[in-house]
Enzyme design. Structure first.
Site, PDB file in Angstrom:
ATOM      1  N   LYS A  85       9.614 -84.769  55.816  1.00  0.00           N
ATOM      2  CA  LYS A  85       9.269 -84.127  56.940  1.00  0.00           C
ATOM      3  C   LYS A  85      10.607 -83.349  57.310  1.00  0.00           C
ATOM      4  O   LYS A  85      10.481 -82.437  57.859  1.00  0.00           O
ATOM      5  CB  LYS A  85       8.763 -85.223  58.183  1.00  0.00           C
ATOM      6  CG  LYS A  85       7.398 -85.452  57.880  1.00  0.00           C
ATOM      7  CD  LYS A  85       6.921 -86.365  59.007  1.00  0.00           C
ATOM      8  CE  LYS A  85       8.004 -87.454  59.629  1.00  0.00           C
ATOM      9  NZ  LYS A  85       8.091 -88.655  58.813  1.00  0.00           N
ATOM     10  N   ARG A  97       3.116 -90.299  66.989  1.00  0.00           N
ATOM     11  CA  ARG A  97       3.115 -91.301  66.129  1.00  0.00           C
ATOM     12  C   ARG A  97       2.226 -92.292  66.390  1.00  0.00           C
ATOM     13  O   ARG A  97       1.672 -93.122  65.677  1.00  0.00           O
ATOM     14  CB  ARG A  97       4.424 -92.124  66.047  1.00  0.00           C
ATOM     15  CG  ARG A  97       5.396 -91.928  64.922  1.00  0.00           C
ATOM     16  CD  ARG A  97       6.677 -92.551  65.191  1.00  0.00           C
ATOM     17  NE  ARG A  97       7.467 -92.758  63.877  1.00  0.00           N
ATOM     18  CZ  ARG A  97       8.365 -92.256  63.604  1.00  0.00           C
ATOM     19  NH1 ARG A  97       8.852 -90.872  64.176  1.00  0.00           N
ATOM     20  NH2 ARG A  97       9.199 -92.678  62.576  1.00  0.00           N
ATOM     21  N   ARG A 124      18.165 -91.448  48.868  1.00  0.00           N
ATOM     22  CA  ARG A 124      18.888 -90.782  50.091  1.00  0.00           C
ATOM     23  C   ARG A 124      19.986 -91.573  50.539  1.00  0.00           C
ATOM     24  O   ARG A 124      21.095 -91.004  50.680  1.00  0.00           O
ATOM     25  CB  ARG A 124      17.743 -90.666  51.199  1.00  0.00           C
ATOM     26  CG  ARG A 124      18.222 -90.003  52.293  1.00  0.00           C
ATOM     27  CD  ARG A 124      17.368 -89.695  53.353  1.00  0.00           C
ATOM     28  NE  ARG A 124      16.626 -90.734  54.041  1.00  0.00           N
ATOM     29  CZ  ARG A 124      15.446 -90.756  54.951  1.00  0.00           C
ATOM     30  NH1 ARG A 124      14.750 -89.719  54.845  1.00  0.00           N
ATOM     31  NH2 ARG A 124      15.001 -91.773  55.233  1.00  0.00           N
ATOM     32  N   ARG A 143      21.752 -94.753  58.154  1.00  0.00           N
ATOM     33  CA  ARG A 143      21.128 -95.087  59.190  1.00  0.00           C
ATOM     34  C   ARG A 143      20.593 -96.903  59.017  1.00  0.00           C
ATOM     35  O   ARG A 143      20.522 -97.121  58.061  1.00  0.00           O
ATOM     36  CB  ARG A 143      19.753 -94.600  59.303  1.00  0.00           C
ATOM     37  CG  ARG A 143      19.695 -93.150  59.854  1.00  0.00           C
ATOM     38  CD  ARG A 143      18.560 -92.329  59.613  1.00  0.00           C
ATOM     39  NE  ARG A 143      17.248 -93.033  59.969  1.00  0.00           N
ATOM     40  CZ  ARG A 143      15.876 -92.318  59.819  1.00  0.00           C
ATOM     41  NH1 ARG A 143      16.014 -91.486  59.353  1.00  0.00           N
ATOM     42  NH2 ARG A 143      14.951 -93.164  60.093  1.00  0.00           N
ATOM     43  N   ARG A 150       8.375-100.015  58.728  1.00  0.00           N
ATOM     44  CA  ARG A 150       8.055 -98.659  59.301  1.00  0.00           C
ATOM     45  C   ARG A 150       6.822 -98.189  58.454  1.00  0.00           C
ATOM     46  O   ARG A 150       6.088 -97.564  59.150  1.00  0.00           O
ATOM     47  CB  ARG A 150       9.399 -97.687  59.085  1.00  0.00           C
ATOM     48  CG  ARG A 150      10.435 -97.904  59.805  1.00  0.00           C
ATOM     49  CD  ARG A 150      11.856 -97.331  59.275  1.00  0.00           C
ATOM     50  NE  ARG A 150      11.600 -96.071  59.420  1.00  0.00           N
ATOM     51  CZ  ARG A 150      12.578 -95.159  58.657  1.00  0.00           C
ATOM     52  NH1 ARG A 150      13.444 -95.909  57.666  1.00  0.00           N
ATOM     53  NH2 ARG A 150      12.478 -93.935  58.450  1.00  0.00           N
TER      54      ARG A 150
HETATM   55  P1  AMP Z   1      12.249 -91.306  62.237  1.00  0.00           P
HETATM   56  O1  AMP Z   1      13.790 -90.664  62.127  1.00  0.00           O
HETATM   57  O2  AMP Z   1      11.182 -90.334  62.729  1.00  0.00           O
HETATM   58  O3  AMP Z   1      12.033 -92.142  61.266  1.00  0.00           O
HETATM   59  O4  AMP Z   1      12.372 -92.460  63.609  1.00  0.00           O
HETATM   60  C1  AMP Z   1      13.312 -93.443  63.503  1.00  0.00           C
HETATM   61  C2  AMP Z   1      12.947 -94.545  64.512  1.00  0.00           C
HETATM   62  O5  AMP Z   1      12.993 -94.041  65.786  1.00  0.00           O
HETATM   63  C3  AMP Z   1      11.435 -95.028  64.270  1.00  0.00           C
HETATM   64  O6  AMP Z   1      11.284 -95.951  63.206  1.00  0.00           O
HETATM   65  C4  AMP Z   1      11.048 -95.547  65.631  1.00  0.00           C
HETATM   66  O7  AMP Z   1      11.620 -96.599  65.829  1.00  0.00           O
HETATM   67  C5  AMP Z   1      11.608 -94.467  66.674  1.00  0.00           C
HETATM   68  N1  AMP Z   1      10.861 -93.156  66.872  1.00  0.00           N
HETATM   69  C6  AMP Z   1      10.622 -92.056  66.484  1.00  0.00           C
HETATM   70  N2  AMP Z   1       9.708 -91.341  66.850  1.00  0.00           N
HETATM   71  C7  AMP Z   1       9.303 -92.062  67.493  1.00  0.00           C
HETATM   72  C8  AMP Z   1       7.847 -91.895  68.211  1.00  0.00           C
HETATM   73  N3  AMP Z   1       7.116 -90.547  68.291  1.00  0.00           N
HETATM   74  N4  AMP Z   1       7.057 -92.951  68.885  1.00  0.00           N
HETATM   75  C9  AMP Z   1       7.901 -94.126  68.917  1.00  0.00           C
HETATM   76  N5  AMP Z   1       9.000 -94.414  68.410  1.00  0.00           N
HETATM   77  C10 AMP Z   1       9.568 -93.404  67.546  1.00  0.00           C
END
Ligand code: AMP
Length: 284
Positions: free
Chosen positions: A13, A88, A127, A139, A150
């Protein structure tokens, strides 16, 4: 153009969002990035999110909805945006529908990147290895254990969105296992088919309009920002005019062709009918 990119962690994404940003001159709104920035800055939101994120859980809906609502109001999001990592959950999607309605904005499409789950772990490991090689900070949630969590939260809380948007006729599914540029092309084709972007000319001018506007940012002190904005928008206008002109011309040619065929048909008919009469007369 306003679109959502939907897909499990590691589906690409973020990569696709960045490519779309370059192509269409819109902004990428990634809740993950915003939350990481908040954690790094130690803001109240960051403090709330830190532990949850590190363990692979989801930050409360109201926190991310608030962040997104504020971000959409920023001037750079006026041209359009790609939501990456938001919504999400179904309540987040409902909240997004509400806030877009209030802001009189329309969602053009939801693009789902479908991937083979067993490949995701490999992708994340690659990655992480590449980031380490480049000396970049990795990260904390990019470990196989946290990724498994996740993925589980994606399946239980985010996957229902596929049904949510499919019911609302917004969903387009794309094979996320293809090469990066093939996925980008497939997304572009889909956006064209949906009418979310206009053929090439517009895509190019939109992409140009984005950076061009940014380049003009230092002129902010100018007394006539509206004029500058109009000037920056001009190429897009002329492209639109060109498309309109082309459409008009096609319509004209089509009309002419119809008239011609009609005339021919009338001529044929008038030629045919006396023949029939003479034949009948001859029979008599
Ligand atoms: P991402 O970079 O999109 O994988 O997000 C990293 C982390 O941020 C996720 O594992 C969640 O803990 C938190 N996070 C990101 N976007 C959301 C969302 N829309 N709702 C809830 N938690 C989020």
């Amino acid at each position: 153009m306003r679109i959502i990119l939907l897909g499990p962690p590691g589906s690409g994404k973020g990569t696709q969002a960045q490519l779309l940003v370059q192509r269409y001159g819109i902004v990428q709104l990634s809740t993950g990035e915003m939350l990481r920035a908040a954690v790094a800055a130690g803001t109240p939101v960051g403090l709330k999110a830190k532990e949850i994120m590190a363990s692979g859980g989801l930050v409360p809906d109201e926190v991310v909805v608030g962040i997104i609502s504020d971000r959409i109001d920023q001037p750079d999001a006026k041209n359009g945006f790609i939501l990456d990592g938001f919504p999400r959950t179904v309540p987040q999607a409902e909240a997004l529908d509400d806030l877009l309605r209030h802001k009189h904005l329309k969602l053009d499409a939801v693009i789902e990147l479908r991937v083979n789950e067993s490949a995701l772990l490999d992708r994340v490991e690659t990655r992480v290895a590449q980031m380490r090689e480049r000396g970049e900070e990795v990260r904390v949630d990019d470990t196989p254990e946290v990724l498994t969590k996740r993925l589980a939260s994606y399946r239980s809380q985010t996957e229902p969105l596929i049904h949510y948007y499919s019911e609302r006729r917004k969903l387009s599914t794309i094979d996320g296992m293809m090469a990066i540029d093939e996925v980008t092309r497939a997304i572009h084709r889909q956006l064209l088919a949906l009418g979310a972007v206009e053929p090439k000319s517009h895509a190019r001018s939109a992409a140009k309009a984005g950076p061009a506007k940014k380049a003009k940012a230092p002129k902010k002190t100018s007394k006539k920002p509206a004029k500058a904005a109009k000037k920056a928008a001009k190429p897009a206008k002329s492209a639109k005019k060109a498309v309109k002109g082309a459409k008009k011309a096609t319509r004209k040619t089509a009309k002419k062709a119809v008239k011609k065929t009609a005339k021919k048909a009338v001529k044929k008919a008038s030629k045919k009918s006396p023949k029939k009469v003479t034949k009948k007369r001859a029979k008599r």
